[in-house]
Scaffold this motif. Structure first.
Motif, PDB file in Angstrom:
ATOM      1  N   PHE A 107      35.293  36.710  32.041  1.00  0.00           N
ATOM      2  CA  PHE A 107      35.366  36.908  33.479  1.00  0.00           C
ATOM      3  C   PHE A 107      36.827  36.970  33.907  1.00  0.00           C
ATOM      4  N   ALA A 108      37.122  37.868  34.827  1.00  0.00           N
ATOM      5  CA  ALA A 108      38.478  37.989  35.359  1.00  0.00           C
ATOM      6  C   ALA A 108      38.663  37.007  36.507  1.00  0.00           C
ATOM      7  N   THR A 109      39.798  36.340  36.515  1.00  0.00           N
ATOM      8  CA  THR A 109      40.160  35.453  37.618  1.00  0.00           C
ATOM      9  C   THR A 109      41.677  35.385  37.652  1.00  0.00           C
ATOM     10  N   ALA A 117      50.455  34.353  41.405  1.00  0.00           N
ATOM     11  CA  ALA A 117      49.271  34.495  40.561  1.00  0.00           C
ATOM     12  C   ALA A 117      49.586  35.135  39.218  1.00  0.00           C
ATOM     13  N   THR A 118      48.843  34.692  38.208  1.00  0.00           N
ATOM     14  CA  THR A 118      48.781  35.352  36.906  1.00  0.00           C
ATOM     15  C   THR A 118      47.326  35.723  36.660  1.00  0.00           C
ATOM     16  N   GLY A 119      47.068  36.977  36.361  1.00  0.00           N
ATOM     17  CA  GLY A 119      45.707  37.425  36.105  1.00  0.00           C
ATOM     18  C   GLY A 119      45.223  36.985  34.741  1.00  0.00           C
ATOM     19  N   LEU A 120      43.991  36.458  34.699  1.00  0.00           N
ATOM     20  CA  LEU A 120      43.453  35.892  33.467  1.00  0.00           C
ATOM     21  C   LEU A 120      42.082  36.460  33.141  1.00  0.00           C
ATOM     22  N   LEU A 121      41.744  36.381  31.860  1.00  0.00           N
ATOM     23  CA  LEU A 121      40.379  36.593  31.388  1.00  0.00           C
ATOM     24  C   LEU A 121      39.927  35.283  30.769  1.00  0.00           C
ATOM     25  N   LYS A 131      38.058  29.197  26.914  1.00  0.00           N
ATOM     26  CA  LYS A 131      39.338  29.748  26.435  1.00  0.00           C
ATOM     27  C   LYS A 131      39.889  30.706  27.476  1.00  0.00           C
ATOM     28  N   ILE A 132      41.200  30.692  27.627  1.00  0.00           N
ATOM     29  CA  ILE A 132      41.872  31.543  28.619  1.00  0.00           C
ATOM     30  C   ILE A 132      42.805  32.512  27.900  1.00  0.00           C
ATOM     31  N   GLU A 133      42.731  33.781  28.292  1.00  0.00           N
ATOM     32  CA  GLU A 133      43.658  34.800  27.813  1.00  0.00           C
ATOM     33  C   GLU A 133      44.162  35.586  29.026  1.00  0.00           C
ATOM     34  N   GLY A 134      45.168  36.433  28.790  1.00  0.00           N
ATOM     35  CA  GLY A 134      45.727  37.223  29.874  1.00  0.00           C
ATOM     36  C   GLY A 134      44.896  38.456  30.166  1.00  0.00           C
ATOM     37  N   GLY A 143      48.248  41.045  29.759  1.00  0.00           N
ATOM     38  CA  GLY A 143      47.502  40.569  28.611  1.00  0.00           C
ATOM     39  C   GLY A 143      48.037  39.290  28.008  1.00  0.00           C
ATOM     40  N   ALA A 144      49.132  38.760  28.537  1.00  0.00           N
ATOM     41  CA  ALA A 144      49.751  37.544  28.000  1.00  0.00           C
ATOM     42  C   ALA A 144      49.446  36.353  28.894  1.00  0.00           C
TER      43      ALA A 144
END
Length: 795
Positions: A107-109, A117-121, A131-134, A143-144
Motif C-alpha cells: 500500500f502507498a502512504t 513527506a517521504t512516499g512509502l510502500l 516492512k517499509i520500502e520507498g 524508491g529509497a
C-alpha cells in the motif's frame, strides 16, 4: 559489538604519528588504538570472537534483554487478531477481493519527518504492516528510504506508546476531554475572541491540517498559532529573506552539477531532500559504461559527516569560521584574489582557492550549499555565489515554501513563552513536539507553562511535556490514520493507514475538529471523512472526484501538485552590507556545536530499539552519545576515549564522555542532541546525556567560550568501529588485501589496478582459504553475491 577498550591513560598520539610516518604508501586503519597497538587493544582483539570472549559469562549490563525484546514480542503478539481500517484502503499493485493468507499486499502512504513527506510502500501480511520500502513514484523517495522510515514499523508496535486519554494524571475518556474543551472554549468567546487560546505545532505541510487551523483562527481571531521544532530551518528562511527580500525555497539539481561546494552542509543525511539528493549526487560519480568523468565535492565542516566522508577535498574548520570562508569564496569568484591574504587564515587558503577555481571553471554547472546550522548571512552569501556563477535557473531553482505557514520558529516560540509568562495564555494545545525537553534552555519553558491554566498535549507517548499538562491525548501513528502531507517540492500525498488504531488513539485532525467546535454532533468526523471532504471541496479531479481520489490513494502521489519554479533575484546591496559585518578575528577558546543525533534525531526516536542499536555514522557509537574531541585537543588536554569531562557553556554545565574523533576541527567539540531523555519508554529513558541543557536561544547551533574540565571518572562506550579488525603482528604491514588508486590514474588507464596487483606480486591465499575459486563450489539453484561501488556508497 563491544565496549570500547578502556586504558589507564590517553592514547599517545605522538606514537600514532610516528607509526604512520614510518609506513609506506596509503594505509587503512579503523581506530587510533589499532595504529598505536595499545595493550588494551591487543586484549580486545583476541577477545572479540566467542572462543576468546569471557564476556559471554558476565551479567548482561548494556541493556536488559527483556527491554530490548519487548517491542518485538509485542509485534509478534498483535498478529493474533486483525485490525483492518474501517475505510476502504487501496493496494499499490493490485486490488484482490480477498486477502490470500501468506501473500503480502503493498500500500502507498507517506511519512513525515520534520514536516516534509517521504512516499512509502508498506508491505502488509493479513492486515498487519510488516516492512517499509520507498515509493519509486514519489519525488522525495525515488524508491529509497531513510533509517527513520525503516524503523517506523517498530514505533507502531511499541508497547510503551500511550494507550488512553489522560486527564489530571488519571486515565480519562475522549468524551471527558471533549466536554472540557467545550468549557474552555466558551470562556474564549464572544468578548475575548480567543485571546487566551494558543496552538503550538511543529512544521505543518498537511493541506487539510492547515485548513483546519485557519478555520480555528477565523473563529477565534485573537488566538495565535505558534511553531517550534528543535532542528529548525530558521536560518534557511532568514537567509532567503536577507538575499531575496522574501522567503523562498531553494532546490538543488545535483545531477547537473560537476562541482559541489558544501559549507557545513550534511545534505546527504540531514536535508529534507536527503534521499533524492543522495541518488542524484552519487549518479554523478558512477564510472560505468565507459564514463570517465565524475563530479567533485568540496566540504568544509567542523565534525565528520557522511557528506564529508564523500568529499574529494575536506577542510576541518570551526563552524564559527564558515562565514569568513563563504565571504572569501565570494571574493575569489568575483576576482578579488588580492583580498584573500588579508582576510583568511593561511591554513585554509589552499582549500578556498581550489574550490573557487573549480567553481569559476564550471559556471552554470556547479552548486554551493550551506547547512541549516549556519547563520542567515552565510545562506545569503551562498545565494549570491550561485547567482554570480550562473547556477540559478540551472543547477539551483526556487519555489515558494511547501510549509503551511513558514515563520521564524525561534521567534514564534519566544512570543509564546512571553505570553505565558505574562499570564495571557489560558488554553495551550500542543499538537506533537516536546518543548519541555527541547526548547532553548534560557526560555525556561516549564516554568512559564506552569502559569497556563489548561495545557493539552497530543503525542505518541507520555513524554516530558505530557507530564506537565492537564490533558494528554494519545496520538495515532501514521500507519493508523488518514491524513495528507506535502514533500519538500510541494508534491501532495494522501497518508493511507494500513491498520486500525491499536489503542484509544486520536489524530491531529480529530483534535482540531473538537477545537473547531464540532461538538454538538453525536460523533465528530473521523480523519478519513475530514481529509476526504477537504479534497472534495478543493475540486480534486474536477467532475470525477471519486476516480481522482482513488488514483491518488493508490499511487501515493497527487498529480501535478509540485510547486512551480519562480524567479528570485539577490539584493546585492543588502548582502554586501551584511558581509561587511563579518568579524575578521577568529573566535578564541573552544567552540561547541550542537548536532541532531544521526539515529535518534532530536530525541523523538529515543525509544526505538532498532535506532538505538544502529551504529551512528562515522563514530559507530551505539546506545549513547559523546563529546567528540579532535586528536590534537585530546593530546593537549590529556584526554582518552571514555574520560568523563564537564562541559561549561554560558554559565551552564553538564558531564559527557569523550570520544576522540579524527577529522574533528581542532578547537571544536561536537555534542549530539536527543539523548538523555528523562521520560520516554523502557528502551530510551536514561540513555546518554542531555545536550539540550546547554543549548540556549543565542547559540542554537554553535558558540564559542566553551570550557572543559576532567572529572576523573570513566564511562564505557559501545562501538562497532573495531569489530572484525584483521589480526596480525602489525596491521599496518599485513599482506595486501586492498588496492586503491586515484581518479587521475583511472582516467589515464582504467585497468591500472590489475597491473598494480601484478607488480606488487600480491600474495594469493591458499585454495582452502578462499571462496573465489568456482571449481571448489558447485552451486545449485539460487546464488548470492554482492558488489559495493565504494565511489557511490554513502554508508
Amino acid at each position: 559489538m563491544k565496549p570500547y577498550p578502556q586504558s589507564s591513560g590517553y592514547v599517545d598520539l605522538s606514537v600514532v604519528r610516528e607509526r604512520l610516518a614510518g609506513s609506506h604508501g596509503q594505509k587503512y586503519w579503523r581506530c587510533l588504538e589499532e595504529v598505536a597497538r595499545t595493550p588494551q587493544f591487543e586484549e580486545f582483539l583476541h577477545r572479540e570472537f566467542p572462543e576468546h570472549a569471557s564476556e559471554w559469562l558476565a551479567e548482561v549490563s548494556r541493556r536488559n534483554f527483556l527491554k530490548l525484546m519487548g517491542a518485538s514480542l509485542a509485534l509478534a503478539g498483535v498478529t493474533g487478531c486483525t485490525r483492518r481500517p474501517i475505510q476502504k484502503i487501496v493496494p499499490y499493485v493490485n486490488q484482490p477481493e480477498e486477502v490470500v493468507p501468506g501473500k503480502p499486499l503493498f500500500f502507498a502512504t507517506a511519512m513525515e519527518h520534520d514536516g516534509f513527506a517521504t512516499g512509502l510502500l508498506v508491505e502488509s501480511h493479513e492486515g498487519h504492516p510488516t516492512k517499509i520500502e520507498g515509493n519509486p513514484d514519489h519525488p522525495a523517495s525515488l524508491g529509497a528510504t531513510s533509517i527513520w522510515d525503516q524503523a517506523a514499523i517498530l514505533d507502531l508496535y511499541d508497547p510503551d506508546r500511550s494507550q488512553a486519554v489522560v486527564g489530571a494524571g488519571e486515565i480519562s475518556t475522549w468524551d471527558a476531554f471533549r466536554s472540557a474543551m467545550v468549557t474552555e472554549l466558551e470562556k474564549q468567546r464572544p468578548k475575548k475572541n480567543g485571546m487566551g487560546l494558543r496552538l503550538l505545532t511543529e512544521t505543518i505541510t498537511s493541506p487539510t491540517l492547515v485548513a483546519q487551523i485557519q478555520s480555528l483562527l477565523k473563529k477565534h481571531p485573537a488566538a495565535k498559532w505558534h511553531q517550534w521544532q528543535p532542528i529548525t530551518r530558521d536560518n534557511v528562511r532568514e537567509g532567503a529573506r536577507m538575499a531575496f527580500g522574501e522567503i523562498v525555497e531553494t532546490h538543488f539539481h545535483f545531477e547537473k552539477a560537476k562541482v559541489v561546494v558544501a559549507l557545513d552542509s550534511n545534505f546527504l543525511l540531514f536535508h529534507p531532500q536527503r534521499l533524492p539528493y543522495a541518488r542524484k549526487f552519487t549518479d554523478g560519480r558512477r564510472l560505468a559504461a565507459g564514463i570517465k568523468e565524475m563530479n567533485r565535492l568540496y566540504v568544509a565542516e567542523s565534525t565528520p559527516t557522511i557528506t564529508g566522508a564523500m568529499a574529494d577535498h575536506r577542510l576541518p574548520v570551526n563552524s564559527s569560521d564558515m562565514a569568513a570562508i563563504a565571504r572569501d569564496l565570494l571574493q575569489l569568484v568575483r576576482g578579488g584574489e588580492d583580498k584573500l591574504e588579508k582576510t583568511s587564515a593561511n591554513s585554509r587558503i589552499r582549500w578556498v582557492a581550489a574550490a573557487a577555481d573549480e567553481l569559476k571553471k564550471n559556471r552554470g554547472a556547479s552548486i554551493v550549499i550551506t547547512g541549516e546550522q549556519q547563520p542567515p548571512v552565510v545562506h545569503a552569501i551562498v545565494h549570491r555565489l550561485n547567482e554570480i556563477l550562473g547556477n540559478a535557473g540551472k543547477t539551483v531553482t526556487y519555489t515558494t515554501p511547501a510549509e503551511g505557514q513558514p515563520v521564524n520558529q525561534l521567534d514564534s516560540l519566544r512570543e509564546l513563552v512571553q505570553d505565558m509568562a505574562g499570564g495571557h495564555v489560558e488554553l495551550l494545545v500542543m499538537l506533537g513536539g516536546n518543548p519541555v525537553f527541547n526548547a532553548p534552555v534560557d526560555f525556561q519553558f516549564v516554568a512559564k507553562m506552569a502559569r497556563v491554566k489548561t495545557c493539552v498535549h497530543v503525542a505518541l507517548e507520555e513524554d516530558e511535556t505530557s507530564a506537565h499538562c492537564q490533558w494528554h491525548i494519545p496520538q495515532t501513528h501514521f500507519l493508523e490514520s488518514w491524513s495528507d502531507t506535502r514533500a519538500f517540492d510541494g508534491t501532495i500525498s494522501i497518508v493511507q493507514p494500513l491498520i486500525a488504531p491499536l489503542y484509544e488513539n486520536y489524530s491531529f485532525h480529530e483534535v482540531l475538529a473538537v477545537l473547531n467546535e464540532q461538538l454538538q454532533q453525536q460523533a465528530i468526523p473521523g480523519s478519513y471523512d475530514i481529509v476526504r471532504e477537504h479534497w472534495r471541496e478543493q475540486k480534486l479531479g474536477g467532475q470525477d472526484f471519486e476516480q481522482a481520489w482513488r488514483r491518488t490513494v493508490h499511487d501515493g502521489v497527487m498529480e501535478n501538485t509540485a510547486l512551480p519554479q519562480r524567479q528570485a533575484g539577490v539584493n546585492t546591496r543588502e548582502v554586501d552590507s551584511q558581509i561587511s559585518r563579518i568579524n575578521n578575528t577568529a573566535a578564541t577558546g573552544l567552540e561547541i556545536t550542537f548536532n541532531p543525533d544521526p539515529s535518534i534525531w532530536d530525541g523523538r526516536f529515543a525509544n526505538n530499539g532498532w535506532l538505538q542499536e544502529l551504529a551512528k555514522t562515522v563514530s559507530k557509537l551505539t546506545w549513547d552519545n559523546a563529546a567528540l574531541v579532535s586528536p590534537a585537543l585530546a593530546q593537549k588536554e590529556q584526554l582518552s576515549t571514555g574520560d568523563v569531562i564537564e562541559l561549561r557553556f554560558k554559565g551552564r554545565r553538564i558531564t559527557a564522555p569523550v570520544w576522540i574523533m579524527p577529522g574533528q576541527a581542532e578547537n571544536s567539540i561536537a555534542v549530539q542532541l536527543g539523548l538523555g531523555r528523562r521520560r520516554t519508554g523502557h528502551v530510551g529513558t536514561g540513555v546518554g546525556f542531555d545536550a539540550y541543557q546547554l543549548r540556549a536561544s543565542d547559540a542554537l547551533w554553535f558558540g564559542s567560550g566553551l570550557e572543559i574540565a576532567k572529572t576523573g571518572k570513566q564511562h564505557r562506550l559501545v562501538t562497532t568501529q573495531m569489530n572484525h579488525v584483521i589480526d596480525g603482528s602489525d596491521n599496518l604491514q599485513n599482506r595486501d588485501i586492498l588496492f586503491t588508486g586515484t581518479f587521475d590514474e583511472f582516467q589515464k588507464d582504467p585497468g591500472f589496478l590489475e597491473k598494480e596487483i601484478k607488480r606488487a606480486d600480491a600474495e594469493t591465499p591458499p585454495r582452502d582459504e578462499t571462496l573465489y575459486n568456482p571449481d571448489e563450489h558447485n552451486y545449485g539453484g539460487y546464488r548470492w553475491g554482492m558488489e559495493v561501488d565504494l565511489t557511490t556508497c554513502i554508508g
